[in-house]
Design a protein around this motif. Structure first.
Motif, PDB file in Angstrom:
ATOM      1  N   ALA A  33      32.575  36.884  46.672  1.00  0.00           N
ATOM      2  CA  ALA A  33      32.889  37.868  46.306  1.00  0.00           C
ATOM      3  C   ALA A  33      33.767  38.760  47.236  1.00  0.00           C
ATOM      4  CB  ALA A  33      31.471  38.773  46.183  1.00  0.00           C
ATOM      5  N   GLU A  34      34.499  39.802  46.660  1.00  0.00           N
ATOM      6  CA  GLU A  34      35.496  40.460  47.454  1.00  0.00           C
ATOM      7  C   GLU A  34      35.353  42.026  47.144  1.00  0.00           C
ATOM      8  OE1 GLU A  34      39.257  39.526  45.912  1.00  0.00           O
ATOM      9  OE2 GLU A  34      39.087  37.470  45.821  1.00  0.00           O
ATOM     10  N   PRO A  35      33.992  42.514  47.556  1.00  0.00           N
ATOM     11  CA  PRO A  35      33.936  43.803  47.321  1.00  0.00           C
ATOM     12  C   PRO A  35      34.672  44.688  48.139  1.00  0.00           C
ATOM     13  CG  PRO A  35      32.077  42.842  48.504  1.00  0.00           C
ATOM     14  CD  PRO A  35      32.999  41.748  48.239  1.00  0.00           C
ATOM     15  N   GLY A  36      35.237  45.753  47.564  1.00  0.00           N
ATOM     16  CA  GLY A  36      35.949  46.880  48.561  1.00  0.00           C
ATOM     17  C   GLY A  36      35.142  48.003  48.469  1.00  0.00           C
ATOM     18  N   ARG A  37      35.382  48.828  47.100  1.00  0.00           N
ATOM     19  CA  ARG A  37      34.936  50.239  46.845  1.00  0.00           C
ATOM     20  C   ARG A  37      33.288  50.293  47.318  1.00  0.00           C
ATOM     21  NH1 ARG A  37      36.330  53.848  43.419  1.00  0.00           N
ATOM     22  NH2 ARG A  37      37.884  52.414  42.286  1.00  0.00           N
ATOM     23  N   ALA A  38      32.438  49.213  46.730  1.00  0.00           N
ATOM     24  CA  ALA A  38      30.939  49.383  46.851  1.00  0.00           C
ATOM     25  C   ALA A  38      30.520  49.367  48.415  1.00  0.00           C
ATOM     26  CB  ALA A  38      30.301  48.228  46.222  1.00  0.00           C
ATOM     27  N   GLY A  91      35.909  41.597  43.319  1.00  0.00           N
ATOM     28  CA  GLY A  91      35.569  42.880  43.570  1.00  0.00           C
ATOM     29  C   GLY A  91      35.159  43.639  42.162  1.00  0.00           C
ATOM     30  N   GLY A  92      34.935  44.779  42.304  1.00  0.00           N
ATOM     31  CA  GLY A  92      34.360  45.630  41.033  1.00  0.00           C
ATOM     32  C   GLY A  92      33.044  46.292  40.942  1.00  0.00           C
ATOM     33  N   PHE A  93      32.345  45.864  42.148  1.00  0.00           N
ATOM     34  CA  PHE A  93      31.056  46.437  42.092  1.00  0.00           C
ATOM     35  C   PHE A  93      31.015  47.990  42.216  1.00  0.00           C
ATOM     36  CE2 PHE A  93      31.283  42.101  44.117  1.00  0.00           C
ATOM     37  CZ  PHE A  93      30.133  41.547  42.952  1.00  0.00           C
ATOM     38  N   PHE A 149      38.635  35.758  40.068  1.00  0.00           N
ATOM     39  CA  PHE A 149      38.901  37.017  38.795  1.00  0.00           C
ATOM     40  C   PHE A 149      38.655  38.172  39.161  1.00  0.00           C
ATOM     41  CE2 PHE A 149      34.761  34.980  37.720  1.00  0.00           C
ATOM     42  CZ  PHE A 149      34.151  36.093  37.765  1.00  0.00           C
ATOM     43  N   HIS A 150      39.028  39.177  38.648  1.00  0.00           N
ATOM     44  CA  HIS A 150      38.616  40.577  38.784  1.00  0.00           C
ATOM     45  C   HIS A 150      38.236  41.333  37.700  1.00  0.00           C
ATOM     46  CE1 HIS A 150      38.250  44.405  40.662  1.00  0.00           C
ATOM     47  NE2 HIS A 150      38.333  44.152  41.826  1.00  0.00           N
ATOM     48  N   VAL A 151      37.329  41.520  37.451  1.00  0.00           N
ATOM     49  CA  VAL A 151      36.393  42.364  36.194  1.00  0.00           C
ATOM     50  C   VAL A 151      37.008  43.992  36.154  1.00  0.00           C
ATOM     51  CG1 VAL A 151      34.381  40.819  35.797  1.00  0.00           C
ATOM     52  CG2 VAL A 151      34.377  43.000  37.368  1.00  0.00           C
ATOM     53  N   GLY A 152      37.798  44.200  37.243  1.00  0.00           N
ATOM     54  CA  GLY A 152      38.264  45.620  37.228  1.00  0.00           C
ATOM     55  C   GLY A 152      37.212  46.557  38.088  1.00  0.00           C
ATOM     56  N   SER A 153      38.068  47.216  38.820  1.00  0.00           N
ATOM     57  CA  SER A 153      37.346  48.315  39.677  1.00  0.00           C
ATOM     58  C   SER A 153      36.008  49.158  38.989  1.00  0.00           C
ATOM     59  CB  SER A 153      38.185  48.895  40.696  1.00  0.00           C
ATOM     60  OG  SER A 153      37.570  49.262  41.896  1.00  0.00           O
ATOM     61  N   GLN A 154      35.137  49.521  39.926  1.00  0.00           N
ATOM     62  CA  GLN A 154      34.193  50.323  39.395  1.00  0.00           C
ATOM     63  C   GLN A 154      33.571  49.983  37.941  1.00  0.00           C
ATOM     64  OE1 GLN A 154      32.454  52.574  40.730  1.00  0.00           O
ATOM     65  NE2 GLN A 154      31.345  53.648  39.477  1.00  0.00           N
ATOM     66  N   ALA A 161      36.381  55.067  49.505  1.00  0.00           N
ATOM     67  CA  ALA A 161      37.429  53.797  49.098  1.00  0.00           C
ATOM     68  C   ALA A 161      38.533  54.423  48.367  1.00  0.00           C
ATOM     69  CB  ALA A 161      36.482  52.950  48.093  1.00  0.00           C
ATOM     70  N   TYR A 162      39.560  53.928  48.586  1.00  0.00           N
ATOM     71  CA  TYR A 162      40.964  54.319  47.994  1.00  0.00           C
ATOM     72  C   TYR A 162      41.046  56.040  48.250  1.00  0.00           C
ATOM     73  CZ  TYR A 162      40.046  49.936  46.102  1.00  0.00           C
ATOM     74  OH  TYR A 162      39.724  48.209  46.019  1.00  0.00           O
ATOM     75  N   GLY A 163      40.698  56.268  49.419  1.00  0.00           N
ATOM     76  CA  GLY A 163      40.881  57.722  49.632  1.00  0.00           C
ATOM     77  C   GLY A 163      42.028  57.732  50.699  1.00  0.00           C
TER      78      GLY A 163
HETATM   79  C1  LIG Z   1      42.094  40.528  44.598  1.00  0.00           C
HETATM   80  C2  LIG Z   1      41.127  41.917  44.812  1.00  0.00           C
HETATM   81  N1  LIG Z   1      39.792  41.753  45.290  1.00  0.00           N
HETATM   82  C3  LIG Z   1      39.152  42.662  45.519  1.00  0.00           C
HETATM   83  C4  LIG Z   1      39.625  43.933  45.050  1.00  0.00           C
HETATM   84  C5  LIG Z   1      38.329  44.921  45.378  1.00  0.00           C
HETATM   85  O1  LIG Z   1      38.106  45.879  44.228  1.00  0.00           O
HETATM   86  P1  LIG Z   1      36.723  46.643  44.260  1.00  0.00           P
HETATM   87  O2  LIG Z   1      37.429  47.868  45.206  1.00  0.00           O
HETATM   88  O3  LIG Z   1      36.963  47.237  43.024  1.00  0.00           O
HETATM   89  O4  LIG Z   1      35.547  46.202  44.665  1.00  0.00           O
HETATM   90  C6  LIG Z   1      40.601  44.398  44.472  1.00  0.00           C
HETATM   91  C7  LIG Z   1      41.061  45.625  44.186  1.00  0.00           C
HETATM   92  O5  LIG Z   1      42.267  46.288  43.854  1.00  0.00           O
HETATM   93  C8  LIG Z   1      41.694  43.014  44.276  1.00  0.00           C
HETATM   94  O6  LIG Z   1      42.614  43.283  43.888  1.00  0.00           O
END
Ligand SMILES: Cc1ncc(COP(=O)(O)O)c(C=O)c1O
Length: 403
Positions: free
Chosen positions: A253-258, A215-217, A178-183, A353-355
């Motif tokens: 866990a799938e962190p991107g932003r953090a 993700g979402g951290f 699942f994804h709790v939403g970014s940030q 992130a996302y820049g």
């Molecule tokens: C499936 C999935 N995983 C991980 C992420 C990364 O999320 P975040 O950058 O909020 O950690 C995203 C972002 O859109 C996503 O769609």
């Protein structure tokens, strides 16, 4: 990448005509070290947040071995760099061609889905492969997130139960994600989502091999001060221990932003000042998509190269990017010295992130220069680390070839 002490040196020495990404690989390493050593499971880096090879290399060097990819091009990018990496195609909607190429050309064995149709596509495109790991993406509340992602993907309720059962029959290894939403600003969002997932698993009478908390951290931006990162990890660990899953169930866990937000700032030049509007050489079609379209607030500071001291008085400015589109603007307000003028530069922090990942070539703009810098970012979620100063390598404003 050429290496500099910081933004002022870059502006003074290069007088750059295009935006510059000021990169700090040591901060990607620090964030990766934190997650790899503290998170009680596997870290899959969400490549979409920043696919720059220097980012991927820093993560790999610190032990990140799994990557959340969302396209065949991302598969090819990561596979090209790291033949041993484990790739997870976590986009819940893929073309049959993309699934087949990911499976056959790039060795992808992990696929996400949120519908029965997608399950059928994955099975058909891999000729009923028996070595797949299938991950069902659940829809959960995004109420505590700065950027909500809940509308587009995820299954819930009776449909989710049906899909969980069908996937269990189709795959030897399966999970839920699942994804709790970014940030996401509150660790309790994961508690709620993991309990919802638990209820669904019980109702569907399905046993999973993987729980992927997405993700979402969060990172630290102006006006957004999340609690310490460890509190997110502690909460996830506590709730995972109570989930109705087998002892050997894996936690992902799938962190991107953090992992990357702190590592890059963007240096943009002022090409014109018109009242309280700054016309910059970067904008919403370049590295500042979220600043403009999502109205995200980034920390800013003036960088002036001619030695004249800027006024101590500040005021709020709106910005315009270089393209002709009137949507290429951000209201801010960005607080900068009142006497900011053409030829000054503005450093936007927290854009790792996302820049750069979002930049387009619209109107012939969108090109950036990559350099690395030692100077620290405005705020960090991680324990402090020393900036890299190779012996004699970073001296008063001398650009040095490194790496
Ligand atoms: C499936 C999935 N995983 C991980 C992420 C990364 O999320 P975040 O950058 O909020 O950690 C995203 C972002 O859109 C996503 O769609």
């Amino acid at each position: 990448m050429d290496h500099f002490t910081g933004a002022h040196d870059v502006a003074t020495i290069l007088q750059p005509d295009i935006p510059v990404a000021l990169n700090r690989p040591h901060l990607v390493r620090a964030a990766a070290r934190f997650f790899v050593s503290r998170f009680p499971g596997d870290i899959l880096y969400a490549v979409k947040a920043n696919p720059s090879p220097w980012v991927l290399q820093a993560l790999w060097d610190e032990g990140v071995r799994m990557f959340d990819v969302a396209s065949v091009n991302e598969c090819a990018l990561v596979r090209g760099l790291f033949p041993q990496a484990e790739l997870a195609f976590m986009h819940p909607v893929k073309s049959r061609q993309a699934i087949a190429r990911a499976y056959r050309e790039h060795g992808v064995r992990i696929f996400a889905l949120d519908t029965l149709d997608e399950l059928e596509k994955i099975r058909a495109a891999t000729d009923g492969a028996q070595d797949l790991t299938l991950v069902v993406r659940l829809r959960v509340s995004n109420d505590m997130a700065g950027l909500k992602l809940e509308a587009k993907f995820g299954t819930f309720g009776a449909e989710a139960e049906t899909l969980l059962r069908a996937t269990r029959q189709a795959a030897r290894t399966m999970g839920v994600s699942f994804h709790v939403g970014s940030q996401c600003m509150d660790p309790r969002a994961w508690r709620t989502a993991m309990r919802e997932a638990s209820d669904l698993l019980v109702q569907a009478a399905v046993v999973v091999d993987i729980v992927d908390v997405g993700g979402g951290f969060p990172s630290r931006y102006p006006g957004m001060n999340p609690p310490p990162m460890q509190t997110f990890i502690d909460e996830i660990e506590r709730v995972f221990d109570a989930m109705p899953v087998p002892m050997n169930c894996r936690l992902w866990a799938e962190p991107g932003r953090a992992l990357v937000a702190e590592a890059t700032s963007i240096l943009a030049r002022v090409d014109l000042v018109k009242g309280d509007a700054l016309y910059l050489n970067d904008g919403s079609y370049g590295n500042l998509f979220d600043a403009t379209h999502v109205k995200w607030r980034y920390p800013v500071r003036l960088v002036r190269t001619d030695g004249a001291a800027p006024s101590a008085r500040v005021k709020g400015f709106r910005i315009y990017g270089p393209t002709c589109d009137s949507m290429d603007t951000a209201e801010g307000p960005f607080e900068l010295p009142v006497d900011i003028r053409e030829g000054d530069y503005v450093e936007f922090g927290m854009l790792g992130a996302y820049g750069v990942a979002m930049a387009t070539r619209f109107n012939g703009y969108g090109e950036s220069l990559d350099v690395s810098v030692a100077e620290m970012p405005c705020a960090s979620m991680f324990p402090p680390v020393a900036a890299p100063v190779a012996a004699g390598a970073v001296r008063g404003g001398t650009p040095l070839k490194q790496r």
